[in-house]
Motif scaffolding. Structure first.
Motif, PDB file in Angstrom:
ATOM      1  N   PRO A 269      73.790  32.802  39.849  1.00 57.61           N
ATOM      2  CA  PRO A 269      73.765  31.354  39.611  1.00 57.61           C
ATOM      3  C   PRO A 269      75.133  30.860  39.169  1.00 57.61           C
ATOM      4  O   PRO A 269      75.923  31.613  38.599  1.00 57.61           O
ATOM      5  CB  PRO A 269      72.726  31.210  38.493  1.00 57.61           C
ATOM      6  CG  PRO A 269      72.747  32.529  37.786  1.00 57.61           C
ATOM      7  CD  PRO A 269      73.028  33.562  38.846  1.00 57.61           C
ATOM      8  N   PRO A 270      75.424  29.607  39.426  1.00 59.16           N
ATOM      9  CA  PRO A 270      76.731  29.072  39.025  1.00 59.16           C
ATOM     10  C   PRO A 270      76.840  28.953  37.508  1.00 59.16           C
ATOM     11  O   PRO A 270      75.836  28.775  36.806  1.00 59.16           O
ATOM     12  CB  PRO A 270      76.757  27.695  39.687  1.00 59.16           C
ATOM     13  CG  PRO A 270      75.317  27.313  39.825  1.00 59.16           C
ATOM     14  CD  PRO A 270      74.588  28.600  40.096  1.00 59.16           C
ATOM     15  N   ALA A 271      78.053  29.048  37.033  1.00 59.25           N
ATOM     16  CA  ALA A 271      78.291  28.927  35.589  1.00 59.25           C
ATOM     17  C   ALA A 271      78.026  27.510  35.106  1.00 59.25           C
ATOM     18  O   ALA A 271      77.606  27.298  33.961  1.00 59.25           O
ATOM     19  CB  ALA A 271      79.723  29.340  35.265  1.00 59.25           C
ATOM     20  N   GLU A 272      78.275  26.528  35.958  1.00 60.41           N
ATOM     21  CA  GLU A 272      77.993  25.139  35.595  1.00 60.41           C
ATOM     22  C   GLU A 272      77.629  24.355  36.843  1.00 60.41           C
ATOM     23  O   GLU A 272      77.945  24.753  37.967  1.00 60.41           O
ATOM     24  CB  GLU A 272      79.207  24.502  34.914  1.00 60.41           C
ATOM     25  CG  GLU A 272      80.478  24.543  35.735  1.00 60.41           C
ATOM     26  CD  GLU A 272      81.671  23.992  34.971  1.00 60.41           C
ATOM     27  OE1 GLU A 272      82.464  23.263  35.601  1.00 60.41           O
ATOM     28  OE2 GLU A 272      81.800  24.294  33.767  1.00 60.41           O
ATOM     29  N   ARG A 273      76.933  23.242  36.628  1.00 57.63           N
ATOM     30  CA  ARG A 273      76.479  22.397  37.731  1.00 57.63           C
ATOM     31  C   ARG A 273      77.391  21.187  37.889  1.00 57.63           C
ATOM     32  O   ARG A 273      77.900  20.634  36.909  1.00 57.63           O
ATOM     33  CB  ARG A 273      75.046  21.925  37.469  1.00 57.63           C
ATOM     34  CG  ARG A 273      74.012  23.057  37.448  1.00 57.63           C
ATOM     35  CD  ARG A 273      73.720  23.550  38.840  1.00 57.63           C
ATOM     36  NE  ARG A 273      72.734  24.621  38.856  1.00 57.63           N
ATOM     37  CZ  ARG A 273      72.299  25.209  39.971  1.00 57.63           C
ATOM     38  NH1 ARG A 273      72.764  24.804  41.144  1.00 57.63           N
ATOM     39  NH2 ARG A 273      71.417  26.174  39.909  1.00 57.63           N
ATOM     40  N   THR A 274      77.568  20.770  39.146  1.00 56.39           N
ATOM     41  CA  THR A 274      78.427  19.619  39.422  1.00 56.39           C
ATOM     42  C   THR A 274      77.680  18.299  39.353  1.00 56.39           C
ATOM     43  O   THR A 274      78.302  17.232  39.242  1.00 56.39           O
ATOM     44  CB  THR A 274      79.042  19.741  40.820  1.00 56.39           C
ATOM     45  OG1 THR A 274      77.997  19.657  41.812  1.00 56.39           O
ATOM     46  CG2 THR A 274      79.791  21.059  40.972  1.00 56.39           C
ATOM     47  N   GLY A 275      76.344  18.360  39.476  1.00 56.79           N
ATOM     48  CA  GLY A 275      75.560  17.137  39.527  1.00 56.79           C
ATOM     49  C   GLY A 275      75.487  16.531  40.910  1.00 56.79           C
ATOM     50  O   GLY A 275      74.799  15.527  41.122  1.00 56.79           O
ATOM     51  N   ARG A 276      76.175  17.120  41.891  1.00 56.24           N
ATOM     52  CA  ARG A 276      76.127  16.639  43.270  1.00 56.24           C
ATOM     53  C   ARG A 276      74.948  17.288  43.998  1.00 56.24           C
ATOM     54  O   ARG A 276      74.653  18.470  43.789  1.00 56.24           O
ATOM     55  CB  ARG A 276      77.433  16.960  43.997  1.00 56.24           C
ATOM     56  CG  ARG A 276      78.665  16.369  43.333  1.00 56.24           C
ATOM     57  CD  ARG A 276      78.618  14.843  43.337  1.00 56.24           C
ATOM     58  NE  ARG A 276      79.811  14.252  42.767  1.00 56.24           N
ATOM     59  CZ  ARG A 276      80.883  13.924  43.470  1.00 56.24           C
ATOM     60  NH1 ARG A 276      80.918  14.144  44.768  1.00 56.24           N
ATOM     61  NH2 ARG A 276      81.927  13.382  42.874  1.00 56.24           N
ATOM     62  N   ARG A 277      74.306  16.501  44.885  1.00 54.85           N
ATOM     63  CA  ARG A 277      73.139  16.995  45.610  1.00 54.85           C
ATOM     64  C   ARG A 277      73.470  17.136  47.087  1.00 54.85           C
ATOM     65  O   ARG A 277      74.098  16.264  47.690  1.00 54.85           O
ATOM     66  CB  ARG A 277      71.951  16.048  45.431  1.00 54.85           C
ATOM     67  CG  ARG A 277      71.612  15.766  43.965  1.00 54.85           C
ATOM     68  CD  ARG A 277      70.281  15.048  43.844  1.00 54.85           C
ATOM     69  NE  ARG A 277      69.178  15.943  44.161  1.00 54.85           N
ATOM     70  CZ  ARG A 277      68.120  15.614  44.884  1.00 54.85           C
ATOM     71  NH1 ARG A 277      68.032  14.405  45.430  1.00 54.85           N
ATOM     72  NH2 ARG A 277      67.147  16.480  45.101  1.00 54.85           N
ATOM     73  N   VAL A 278      73.032  18.258  47.673  1.00 53.50           N
ATOM     74  CA  VAL A 278      73.296  18.545  49.085  1.00 53.50           C
ATOM     75  C   VAL A 278      71.984  18.896  49.771  1.00 53.50           C
ATOM     76  O   VAL A 278      71.206  19.709  49.262  1.00 53.50           O
ATOM     77  CB  VAL A 278      74.292  19.703  49.257  1.00 53.50           C
ATOM     78  CG1 VAL A 278      74.580  19.930  50.747  1.00 53.50           C
ATOM     79  CG2 VAL A 278      75.578  19.435  48.489  1.00 53.50           C
ATOM     80  N   ALA A 279      71.753  18.282  50.921  1.00 51.29           N
ATOM     81  CA  ALA A 279      70.598  18.630  51.756  1.00 51.29           C
ATOM     82  C   ALA A 279      71.074  19.514  52.897  1.00 51.29           C
ATOM     83  O   ALA A 279      72.073  19.220  53.551  1.00 51.29           O
ATOM     84  CB  ALA A 279      69.944  17.366  52.316  1.00 51.29           C
ATOM     85  N   VAL A 280      70.355  20.606  53.113  1.00 53.89           N
ATOM     86  CA  VAL A 280      70.607  21.479  54.254  1.00 53.89           C
ATOM     87  C   VAL A 280      69.392  21.398  55.169  1.00 53.89           C
ATOM     88  O   VAL A 280      68.270  21.676  54.742  1.00 53.89           O
ATOM     89  CB  VAL A 280      70.852  22.937  53.813  1.00 53.89           C
ATOM     90  CG1 VAL A 280      71.006  23.844  55.040  1.00 53.89           C
ATOM     91  CG2 VAL A 280      72.092  23.021  52.928  1.00 53.89           C
ATOM     92  N   VAL A 281      69.598  20.985  56.405  1.00 55.94           N
ATOM     93  CA  VAL A 281      68.504  20.809  57.354  1.00 55.94           C
ATOM     94  C   VAL A 281      68.460  22.023  58.275  1.00 55.94           C
ATOM     95  O   VAL A 281      69.351  22.215  59.100  1.00 55.94           O
ATOM     96  CB  VAL A 281      68.671  19.521  58.177  1.00 55.94           C
ATOM     97  CG1 VAL A 281      67.494  19.335  59.127  1.00 55.94           C
ATOM     98  CG2 VAL A 281      68.800  18.318  57.255  1.00 55.94           C
TER      99      VAL A 281
END
Length: 494
Positions: free
Chosen positions: A137-149
């Motif tokens: 898991p990442p050390a911290e989150r960016t708060g950005r959301r990504v959809a993968v289709v």
């Protein structure tokens, strides 16, 4: 290298396949275990060639000499670290890739190449068995959301990379399970689905979210997707199949390979007791000589087909590399895959240089026979040979003739309109056009895998998934530490 003379003292060796009469009674993978001493010998064959052309043959840029040397030295934990440095899913590629790396192996110029795929799959299987494959898991989150289709190899690679970069990733899949063609297009005997499930468990633990049964473009519009997410990665594959428009195509029993294979896989998932399109007791004809055709052969034989015949419009390929396909390019050669071996044992045929001209039906509208003709080609344009017409029995026909590109309706039609240049949204080969950063004509929408390059190999799908993830990460964050495997304009050796 640890053994500079290994390529001189050891021959190429692969694990034995289970006996045909045993393996066609089950759906387990066909290969027997490979003893560790034999694997060590194969790793030792990797020569100190100076310029490892296997790197260029592999779209992922796998560090093949490095992990071969580590296996020889019995340093398996470092070997999986080097393997995972370039490849998210070696358990998939080691089983399913046609190995352009082996075609480019320097040893292969005048001898049998290193058994690269076998070393690869043994490394990852050992790593899972030892518990070395853990969530990252990442050390911290960016708060950005990504959809993968799409949840095939390109989508999964992009999702894992973007999740590890700290973004909140949601993978959308229109089928009822994650995996795309890995799940429902590849038979169990070629890759048991437990390999997918254990990797998905890792990805869920890292924070990737999966939503199945969602057809983006139908259940969720493109506009909704763009509004909810900061970036989108299209990885829906090239699912528009090539059809065969001849008289009788409408008859029951004539179907696409991807209409035939998924129900068989659903039986193995426990959804059906028997496949609703079973080959049991039927004369089966498989049209198409590629890997999908081989998958149909093995599936039909395990279902108890009365007979199986494979048809291919091209002439039979040569046994050895022809001068027109010099090293290190990937040659088109005659292959004896496990399904072909099973076909020969069952008395079936692989018929080359023939073209189907008509399907013949019975009074109930079911296919009963197939009419074919021998052809000259391909230089002559597959000109029919006079007097060579004949009929063969056919009660189930699978069309395994490849794919033409992505489906243009639904999601892609919406995105094409959003781009402001509907015609320019696609390239000359009907794939989704993308720039050097994998971005489509719609800002923030990236394209990876077969949807952008057309029908291709699993290694290209993973490589493009990784590269598109790096481009999306740079778009979202202004920079990226994710590796870029390959630019979208590059051309492979295969």
């Amino acid at each position: 290298m640890a053994d500079p003379k290994g390529f001189l003292t050891h021959e190429r060796e692969l694990p034995a396949r289970r006996p045909v009469d045993v393996r066609i009674r089950d759906w387990r993978e066909v290969y027997e275990d490979f003893p560790e001493p034999a694997l060590t010998r194969q790793a030792a064959r990797c020569m100190d060639c100076g310029i490892p052309f296997c790197h260029n043959g592999c779209p992922l840029g796998n560090l093949i000499p490095e992990w071969n040397d580590l296996v020889y030295r019995d340093d398996w934990q470092d070997a999986i670290e080097r393997l995972h440095a370039t490849n998210n899913f070696p358990e998939f590629t080691g089983r399913l890739c046609p190995a352009p790396c082996e075609a480019a192996c320097v040893l292969g110029i005048n001898a049998e190449p290193v058994a690269i795929k076998r070393v690869e799959v043994e490394i990852i299987d050992r790593a899972f068995a030892e518990g070395w494959v853990t969530p990252q898991p990442p050390a911290e989150r960016t708060g950005r959301r990504v959809a993968v289709v799409g949840s095939g190899p390109a989508g999964l690679a992009a999702a894992q990379q973007l999740t590890r970069a700290g973004h909140d990733v949601v993978v959308f899949e229109r089928a009822d399970r994650i995996g795309g063609l890995l799940r429902y297009g590849i038979p169990e005997f070629k890759m048991e689905k437990r390999h997918i499930d254990r990797r998905l468990a890792q990805m869920r633990a890292e924070g990737t979210e999966f939503r199945t049964g969602v057809n983006v473009g139908v259940d969720v519009t493109a506009a909704q997707l763009r509004a909810e997410f900061d970036a989108v990665v299209l990885a829906g594959g090239a699912t528009a199949w090539r059809d065969l428009r001849v008289p009788g195509r409408e008859l029951a029993g004539v179907m696409q390979a991807m209409e035939y294979l998924p129900p068989a896989n659903k039986v193995q998932e426990g959804d059906h007791a028997v496949s609703p399109v079973s080959a049991q007791g039927k004369h089966v004809v498989v049209i198409g000589g590629g890997d999908t055709g081989a998958d149909c052969i093995g599936t039909a034989l395990r279902q108890g087909a009365a007979s199986v015949t494979q048809l291919e419009i091209m002439p039979r390929p040569p046994q050895d590399r022809p001068g027109s396909q010099p090293w290190p390019t990937f040659p088109i050669l005659f292959k004896m895959e496990s399904a072909h071996e099973e076909l020969a044992e069952a008395g079936g045929e692989r018929v080359y240089a023939v073209s189907t001209t008509e399907f013949l039906g019975d009074e109930k509208g079911n296919v009963r026979a197939l009419r074919l003709v021998e052809v000259e080609g391909p230089q002559s344009g597959f000109k029919p040979v006079p007097g060579s017409e004949r009929e063969i029995p056919a009660e189930l026909v699978t069309l395994s003739m490849g794919f033409l590109g992505p489906e243009h309706g639904g999601l892609l039609a919406e995105l094409a309109e959003l781009s402001g240049d509907a015609e320019g949204f696609f390239d000359a080969r009907s794939n989704v056009r993308r720039d050097a950063s994998y971005m489509s004509g719609v800002e923030g929408v990236f394209v990876a895998g077969d949807m952008g390059r057309g029908q291709s190999l699993i290694v290209w799908a993973i490589a493009e998934g990784r590269s598109a993830a790096a481009a999306a990460d740079r778009y979202l964050s202004g920079h990226t530490a994710l590796p870029v495997a390959i630019p979208p304009t590059a051309r492979p050796l295969v």
